[in-house]
Design an enzyme around this catalytic site. Structure first.
Site, PDB file in Angstrom:
ATOM      1  N   GLU A 107     -27.170 -17.804 -53.166  1.00  0.00           N
ATOM      2  CA  GLU A 107     -28.056 -16.751 -53.105  1.00  0.00           C
ATOM      3  C   GLU A 107     -28.709 -17.117 -51.326  1.00  0.00           C
ATOM      4  O   GLU A 107     -28.590 -15.965 -50.708  1.00  0.00           O
ATOM      5  CB  GLU A 107     -29.169 -16.635 -54.100  1.00  0.00           C
ATOM      6  CG  GLU A 107     -28.637 -16.471 -55.397  1.00  0.00           C
ATOM      7  CD  GLU A 107     -29.785 -16.430 -56.491  1.00  0.00           C
ATOM      8  OE1 GLU A 107     -30.102 -15.350 -56.899  1.00  0.00           O
ATOM      9  OE2 GLU A 107     -30.294 -17.584 -56.705  1.00  0.00           O
ATOM     10  N   GLU A 127     -25.783 -19.835 -63.401  1.00  0.00           N
ATOM     11  CA  GLU A 127     -26.910 -20.086 -63.861  1.00  0.00           C
ATOM     12  C   GLU A 127     -26.767 -19.655 -65.277  1.00  0.00           C
ATOM     13  O   GLU A 127     -27.329 -20.091 -66.260  1.00  0.00           O
ATOM     14  CB  GLU A 127     -27.891 -19.070 -63.285  1.00  0.00           C
ATOM     15  CG  GLU A 127     -28.574 -19.563 -62.087  1.00  0.00           C
ATOM     16  CD  GLU A 127     -27.923 -19.098 -60.720  1.00  0.00           C
ATOM     17  OE1 GLU A 127     -28.335 -19.261 -59.781  1.00  0.00           O
ATOM     18  OE2 GLU A 127     -26.655 -18.636 -60.811  1.00  0.00           O
TER      19      GLU A 127
END
Length: 255
Positions: A107, A127
């Site tokens: 990210e 995740e």
């Protein structure tokens, strides 16, 4: 102890995550240290480009350190890593990725404007495998940068992909051998620095603001109102560039 190293090489600011034993995983303090580093970069009139990298040979950043409670973490004003929600930064930011860029590390890279990766780099948003959701903008940036179906495939499978596949999908600008990473990053910086800083900032901001508009026609109609575009129109650089061209001399940028 700070795990962020910040240094300057003329107009280039280097921001390095320095926690190699933990694959440069981000602690709560590191988020706030990154916020401070990007704030200083944004406010420094002599700083033109930021380069973000990770220490060591194994990881750019492996995301959040799960030894800390990430659900209740208090992120800084500009979000994850001090960059995820920094939507007003008109200066270019380059990610120099060597090794893993996973979860929040991916990210962070996606929040940069340019990604230069070594052929040993890998990317992913794993995740869900840990019962988590990518909270740092990766879900939204990936869909916008590579398209909905390709992003959905990566996000829902939690797959990790190579730098070569990242280049094919379009979120990696260039793939290089590890020993050439710094020289290629330097080349990108040198190419950017040839141009007017005011024009670079206006170009980035106009492009990013334009993505929020529903059409090219709307983006063009709003272009004259964009802050950095306005500053460029009244800058000395906007006059110096054409003048230097007609006089057949190198331009002298001042903005």
């Amino acid at each position: 102890m700070s795990y962020i190293e910040v240094s300057s090489d003329g107009p280039v600011t280097h921001i390095r995550l320095n926690r190699p034993a933990s694959h440069n995983a981000l602690t709560p303090d590191m988020h706030h240290d990154l916020e401070a580093a990007f704030n200083e970069f944004a406010q420094d009139s002599d700083a033109m480009i930021a380069v973000v990298s990770g220490a060591g040979d194994h990881a750019f950043c492996a995301g959040s350190d799960l030894n800390f409670d990430v659900l209740d973490m208090c992120y800084p004003d500009h979000g994850y890593a001090g960059l995820a929600q920094r939507f007003d930064l008109a200066k270019p930011v380059i990610a120099a990725v060597n090794g893993y860029a996973l979860g929040g590390g991916f990210e962070l890279a996606l929040a940069c404007d340019i990604i230069i990766a070594t052929d040993s780099a890998s990317f992913g948003l794993p995740e869900p495998l840990a019962g988590m959701v990518a909270l740092g903008g990766g879900l939204h940036r990936l869909a916008r940068q590579i398209g909905l179906k390709q992003a959905t495939g990566l996000i829902l499978t939690s797959r990790t992909i190579s730098a070569d596949e990242g280049y094919r999908l379009g979120f990696v600008n260039e793939v290089v051998r590890p020993e050439y990473l710094q020289s290629v990053v330097d080349r990108y910086c040198a190419d950017i620095l040839r141009a007017s800083p005011a024009a670079i900032r206006a170009s980035k901001q106009a492009m990013m603001y334009g993505l929020d508009e529903p059409s090219v026609a709307k983006a063009l109609a709003q272009q004259a109102n964009i802050p950095e575009f306005v500053r460029w129109r009244i800058s000395e650089d906007a006059r110096e560039g054409p003048l230097a061209f007609t006089q057949k001399r190198p331009p002298r940028w001042t903005s």
